[in-house]
Design a protein around this motif. Structure first.
Motif, PDB file in Angstrom:
ATOM      1  N   LEU A 310       0.812  -1.215   0.000  1.00 56.35           N
ATOM      2  CA  LEU A 310       0.000   0.000   0.000  1.00 56.35           C
ATOM      3  C   LEU A 310       0.846   1.266   0.000  1.00 56.35           C
ATOM      4  CD1 LEU A 310      -2.841   1.309   0.270  1.00 56.35           C
ATOM      5  CD2 LEU A 310      -2.567   1.117   2.755  1.00 56.35           C
ATOM      6  N   ASP A 311       1.970   1.252   0.685  1.00 54.36           N
ATOM      7  CA  ASP A 311       2.740   2.483   0.889  1.00 54.36           C
ATOM      8  C   ASP A 311       3.842   2.709  -0.138  1.00 54.36           C
ATOM      9  OD1 ASP A 311       4.196   0.328   1.779  1.00 54.36           O
ATOM     10  OD2 ASP A 311       5.000   1.335   3.552  1.00 54.36           O
ATOM     11  N   GLN A 312       3.909   1.865  -1.164  1.00 53.79           N
ATOM     12  CA  GLN A 312       4.928   2.012  -2.200  1.00 53.79           C
ATOM     13  C   GLN A 312       4.271   2.022  -3.577  1.00 53.79           C
ATOM     14  OE1 GLN A 312       8.255   2.415  -1.590  1.00 53.79           O
ATOM     15  NE2 GLN A 312       7.813   2.369   0.617  1.00 53.79           N
ATOM     16  N   ALA A 313       4.876   2.759  -4.514  1.00 59.13           N
ATOM     17  CA  ALA A 313       4.352   2.792  -5.881  1.00 59.13           C
ATOM     18  C   ALA A 313       4.293   1.377  -6.452  1.00 59.13           C
ATOM     19  CB  ALA A 313       5.231   3.680  -6.753  1.00 59.13           C
ATOM     20  N   LEU A 314       3.272   1.109  -7.254  1.00 53.86           N
ATOM     21  CA  LEU A 314       3.115  -0.219  -7.842  1.00 53.86           C
ATOM     22  C   LEU A 314       4.298  -0.560  -8.738  1.00 53.86           C
ATOM     23  CD1 LEU A 314      -0.671  -0.248  -8.831  1.00 53.86           C
ATOM     24  CD2 LEU A 314       0.392  -1.107  -6.740  1.00 53.86           C
ATOM     25  N   LYS A 315       4.625  -1.835  -8.755  1.00 54.03           N
ATOM     26  CA  LYS A 315       5.753  -2.302  -9.559  1.00 54.03           C
ATOM     27  C   LYS A 315       5.275  -2.693 -10.951  1.00 54.03           C
ATOM     28  CE  LYS A 315       7.843  -4.158  -5.347  1.00 54.03           C
ATOM     29  NZ  LYS A 315       8.221  -5.402  -4.625  1.00 54.03           N
ATOM     30  N   SER A 316       5.999  -2.222 -11.956  1.00 50.71           N
ATOM     31  CA  SER A 316       5.658  -2.543 -13.336  1.00 50.71           C
ATOM     32  C   SER A 316       6.136  -3.939 -13.694  1.00 50.71           C
ATOM     33  CB  SER A 316       6.293  -1.524 -14.278  1.00 50.71           C
ATOM     34  OG  SER A 316       6.150  -1.932 -15.621  1.00 50.71           O
ATOM     35  N   ASN A 317       5.394  -4.578 -14.595  1.00 54.11           N
ATOM     36  CA  ASN A 317       5.807  -5.885 -15.105  1.00 54.11           C
ATOM     37  C   ASN A 317       6.669  -5.765 -16.350  1.00 54.11           C
ATOM     38  OD1 ASN A 317       4.604  -7.543 -13.237  1.00 54.11           O
ATOM     39  ND2 ASN A 317       3.610  -8.825 -14.768  1.00 54.11           N
ATOM     40  N   VAL A 318       6.783  -4.555 -16.870  1.00 53.30           N
ATOM     41  CA  VAL A 318       7.525  -4.345 -18.110  1.00 53.30           C
ATOM     42  C   VAL A 318       8.996  -4.156 -17.793  1.00 53.30           C
ATOM     43  CG1 VAL A 318       7.821  -2.867 -20.114  1.00 53.30           C
ATOM     44  CG2 VAL A 318       5.537  -3.319 -19.230  1.00 53.30           C
ATOM     45  N   LYS A 319       9.835  -4.964 -18.408  1.00 51.20           N
ATOM     46  CA  LYS A 319      11.270  -4.858 -18.186  1.00 51.20           C
ATOM     47  C   LYS A 319      11.865  -3.839 -19.148  1.00 51.20           C
ATOM     48  CE  LYS A 319      11.733  -9.656 -16.646  1.00 51.20           C
ATOM     49  NZ  LYS A 319      12.392 -10.961 -16.887  1.00 51.20           N
ATOM     50  N   THR A 320      12.725  -2.981 -18.620  1.00 50.35           N
ATOM     51  CA  THR A 320      13.377  -1.996 -19.478  1.00 50.35           C
ATOM     52  C   THR A 320      14.441  -2.676 -20.313  1.00 50.35           C
ATOM     53  OG1 THR A 320      14.923  -1.502 -17.700  1.00 50.35           O
ATOM     54  CG2 THR A 320      12.974  -0.119 -17.859  1.00 50.35           C
ATOM     55  N   PRO A 321      14.627  -2.241 -21.560  1.00 49.34           N
ATOM     56  CA  PRO A 321      15.617  -2.878 -22.428  1.00 49.34           C
ATOM     57  C   PRO A 321      17.018  -2.769 -21.845  1.00 49.34           C
ATOM     58  CG  PRO A 321      14.177  -1.397 -23.661  1.00 49.34           C
ATOM     59  CD  PRO A 321      13.913  -1.152 -22.225  1.00 49.34           C
ATOM     60  N   ASN A 322      17.801  -3.804 -22.049  1.00 53.72           N
ATOM     61  CA  ASN A 322      19.190  -3.798 -21.596  1.00 53.72           C
ATOM     62  C   ASN A 322      20.040  -3.088 -22.642  1.00 53.72           C
ATOM     63  OD1 ASN A 322      21.727  -4.274 -20.660  1.00 53.72           O
ATOM     64  ND2 ASN A 322      21.523  -6.511 -20.519  1.00 53.72           N
ATOM     65  N   THR A 323      20.526  -1.904 -22.301  1.00 51.28           N
ATOM     66  CA  THR A 323      21.311  -1.108 -23.251  1.00 51.28           C
ATOM     67  C   THR A 323      22.794  -1.119 -22.926  1.00 51.28           C
ATOM     68  OG1 THR A 323      20.951   0.873 -21.921  1.00 51.28           O
ATOM     69  CG2 THR A 323      19.355   0.428 -23.674  1.00 51.28           C
ATOM     70  N   SER A 324      23.199  -2.003 -22.010  1.00 51.88           N
ATOM     71  CA  SER A 324      24.600  -1.990 -21.580  1.00 51.88           C
ATOM     72  C   SER A 324      25.545  -2.306 -22.725  1.00 51.88           C
ATOM     73  CB  SER A 324      24.809  -2.986 -20.440  1.00 51.88           C
ATOM     74  OG  SER A 324      24.466  -4.294 -20.855  1.00 51.88           O
ATOM     75  N   ARG A 325      25.107  -3.124 -23.687  1.00 53.97           N
ATOM     76  CA  ARG A 325      25.990  -3.491 -24.789  1.00 53.97           C
ATOM     77  C   ARG A 325      26.248  -2.313 -25.718  1.00 53.97           C
ATOM     78  NH1 ARG A 325      23.338  -8.567 -27.527  1.00 53.97           N
ATOM     79  NH2 ARG A 325      21.505  -7.277 -27.150  1.00 53.97           N
ATOM     80  N   LEU A 326      25.380  -1.304 -25.631  1.00 55.80           N
ATOM     81  CA  LEU A 326      25.546  -0.151 -26.510  1.00 55.80           C
ATOM     82  C   LEU A 326      26.368   0.952 -25.862  1.00 55.80           C
ATOM     83  CD1 LEU A 326      21.867   0.126 -27.793  1.00 55.80           C
ATOM     84  CD2 LEU A 326      23.768  -1.118 -28.840  1.00 55.80           C
ATOM     85  N   SER A 327      26.654   0.824 -24.574  1.00 61.24           N
ATOM     86  CA  SER A 327      27.266   1.930 -23.849  1.00 61.24           C
ATOM     87  C   SER A 327      28.669   2.260 -24.340  1.00 61.24           C
ATOM     88  CB  SER A 327      27.300   1.615 -22.347  1.00 61.24           C
ATOM     89  OG  SER A 327      28.043   0.430 -22.117  1.00 61.24           O
ATOM     90  N   ASN A 328      29.408   1.262 -24.869  1.00 60.11           N
ATOM     91  CA  ASN A 328      30.778   1.515 -25.313  1.00 60.11           C
ATOM     92  C   ASN A 328      30.893   1.704 -26.819  1.00 60.11           C
ATOM     93  OD1 ASN A 328      31.834   1.289 -22.713  1.00 60.11           O
ATOM     94  ND2 ASN A 328      31.873  -0.965 -22.870  1.00 60.11           N
ATOM     95  N   LYS A 329      29.757   1.765 -27.465  1.00 63.42           N
ATOM     96  CA  LYS A 329      29.783   1.900 -28.915  1.00 63.42           C
ATOM     97  C   LYS A 329      30.232   3.300 -29.311  1.00 63.42           C
ATOM     98  CE  LYS A 329      26.935   1.199 -33.022  1.00 63.42           C
ATOM     99  NZ  LYS A 329      25.598   0.838 -33.523  1.00 63.42           N
ATOM    100  N   LYS A 330      31.180   3.382 -30.224  1.00 58.80           N
ATOM    101  CA  LYS A 330      31.684   4.680 -30.663  1.00 58.80           C
ATOM    102  C   LYS A 330      30.697   5.319 -31.621  1.00 58.80           C
ATOM    103  CE  LYS A 330      36.523   3.325 -30.248  1.00 58.80           C
ATOM    104  NZ  LYS A 330      37.804   3.159 -30.959  1.00 58.80           N
ATOM    105  N   PRO A 331      30.566   6.628 -31.552  1.00 55.91           N
ATOM    106  CA  PRO A 331      29.661   7.302 -32.477  1.00 55.91           C
ATOM    107  C   PRO A 331      30.145   7.181 -33.906  1.00 55.91           C
ATOM    108  CG  PRO A 331      30.996   8.896 -31.276  1.00 55.91           C
ATOM    109  CD  PRO A 331      31.264   7.574 -30.656  1.00 55.91           C
ATOM    110  N   CYS A 332      29.195   7.108 -34.821  1.00 52.62           N
ATOM    111  CA  CYS A 332      29.554   6.999 -36.235  1.00 52.62           C
ATOM    112  C   CYS A 332      29.944   8.355 -36.797  1.00 52.62           C
ATOM    113  CB  CYS A 332      28.382   6.436 -37.036  1.00 52.62           C
ATOM    114  SG  CYS A 332      27.936   4.768 -36.529  1.00 52.62           S
TER     115      CYS A 332
END
Length: 332
Positions: A310-332
Motif C-alpha cells: 500500500l505504501d509504495q508505488a506499484l511495480k511494473s511488469n515491463v522490463k526496461t531494455p538492456n542497453t549496456s551493450r551499446l554503452s561503449n559503442k563509438k559514435p559513427c
C-alpha cells in the motif's frame, strides 16, 4: 490496533512460488457438484438447511449458547418439528439460488439472494454464528470460511469445513447505474455487479490460497476490485473505485462508506493517510493497465499486485531494455 507500518506490510507469502493453475478439484468441490445435481432447484433452501443447520436458528444475542444451536449446529442432530416451525424464513424464496463459481484456485459454492433482508439473515446465520450483528447497507457480499457443514462431516471428514460465498443481487457498493461508464440499464448494471462482486470475493480467496492471507484492509480491496471491475466492465477506473469505497478526494471517509470496515483495525490517526495511499495506488493501477505496464489477465495481474504494498508505488511488469551493450559503442 495496527500502526500504519504494520498495516502496509507485504503479504506473508508475497514471494512464494505459485502452484500450477488451475488447481484440480478437491473432495469438497466434488461434494458440492454432486449435491447440486441431486437437489431440485425449488428445494435448494430446504436441503441446504439440513447441511448447514445454522440457517435453522433465528439470529439473536448469544444464540450460539442456546439448546437449539447446540443440538443442530454443534452436535448435528436432526431437527425436530418445532425447530422447523420456528426457523427463520426467506422473504423472497424465488430470489434464492446456489451455483458453483469456477476459479483457477478452486471452484466455490455461491449463495445468491435478491432480497437484502435475506442477505442479512444468511450473513448473520453463517458468518456471525446466528448473532444479530449489524450489516452495512453498502455491503452486498461476504466470503465465509470454517463453517460446520454436516454433509461434509458425514461424508468426508470431521475436520472438513465449508467455505461459501454469499451475494446479494444489487448495484455494486450501491453505486448508481448512471455513474457507470456506458450508462447501462439497471438490469444490466445489476448483472455486471454480480460479476464484479463474485470475482472480487474469489480474488480474496485466491490471495489466501496463493500468498497466505485474506486480509481486511484497503490494499486487499484494491486488488479484489481491480480483478472484479476489469472482469465485469472490461477495464479498471480509479474514480469508480474511489466512489465504491466511499472516499472523498482528499482521502477522508464518508459516513456510510465501505471503507470504514477496512480501516477498523488501524490507528484512527492514520485513516486518512492510508486512504490517500490507496487512492494513489488506484490511479497508478489505472495508468499502468492502460499503458500495458501490468498484465490484463486476472491471475497474472493478481500475482503482480500481491508483490506490491500500500505504501509504495506499484511495480511494473515491463522490463526496461538492456542497453549496456551499446554503452561503449563509438559514435559513427
Amino acid at each position: 490496533m495496527q500502526d500504519l507500518q504494520d498495516y502496509c506490510k507485504p503479504f506473508s507469502k508475497a514471494d512464494a512460488i505459485w502452484p500450477a493453475l488451475p488447481l484440480p478439484p478437491d473432495a469438497i468441490e466434488l461434494w458440492w457438484r454432486r449435491w447440486l445435481l441431486a437437489t431440485a432447484k425449488d428445494n435448494q433452501w430446504q436441503a441446504l438447511r439440513a447441511e448447514l443447520p445454522q440457517l435453522l436458528v433465528t439470529p439473536q444475542p448469544l444464540a450460539r449458547l442456546s439448546d437449539r444451536y447446540q443440538r443442530l449446529v454443534l452436535r448435528g442432530e436432526s431437527p425436530q418439528p418445532k425447530d422447523l416451525e420456528v426457523a427463520p424464513r426467506l422473504r423472497d424464496p424465488k430470489g434464492f439460488s446456489i451455483t458453483i463459481a469456477n476459479h483457477p484456485c478452486g471452484a466455490k459454492p455461491v449463495l445468491s439472494v435478491s432480497d437484502h433482508d435475506d442477505f442479512v439473515l444468511i450473513m448473520r446465520c453463517l458468518a456471525h454464528r446466528c448473532e444479530p450483528i449489524p450489516v452495512q447497507g453498502t455491503v452486498h457480499a461476504q466470503a465465509v470460511a470454517g463453517l460446520i457443514h454436516w454433509g461434509l462431516i458425514r461424508e468426508l471428514d470431521v475436520k472438513d469445513r465449508c467455505q461459501i460465498l454469499i451475494l446479494h443481487r444489487a448495484p455494486y457498493s450501491s453505486l448508481s447505474a448512471s455513474s457507470i461508464p456506458g450508462s447501462p440499464s439497471l438490469d444490466q448494471w445489476i448483472k455486471q455487479s454480480q460479476i464484479w462482486r463474485l470475482e472480487h470475493e474469489l480474488a480474496h480467496i485466491a490471495c489466501r490460497k496463493l500468498v497466505g492471507e485474506m486480509r481486511i484492509n484497503l490494499f486487499d480491496e484494491l486488488l479484489a476490485d481491480a480483478i472484479g471491475m476489469k472482469t465485469a466492465l472490461g477495464h479498471f477506473q480509479a474514480e469508480l473505485f474511489r466512489q465504491g469505497l466511499g472516499l472523498n478526494l482528499d482521502g477522508t471517509i464518508q459516513d456510510d462508506a465501505r471503507a470504514h470496515l477496512y480501516v477498523q483495525q488501524l490507528d484512527p490517526n492514520d485513516h486518512v493517510a492510508a486512504c490517500q495511499m490507496v487512492l494513489a495506488r488506484a490511479n497508478e493501477l489505472e495508468q499502468m493497465l492502460n499503458t500495458k505496464q501490468l498484465p490484463s489477465d486476472s491471475i497474472k495481474l493478481l500475482k503482480s499486485l500481491t508483490r506490491s504494498t500500500l505504501d509504495q508505488a506499484l511495480k511494473s511488469n515491463v522490463k526496461t531494455p538492456n542497453t549496456s551493450r551499446l554503452s561503449n559503442k563509438k559514435p559513427c
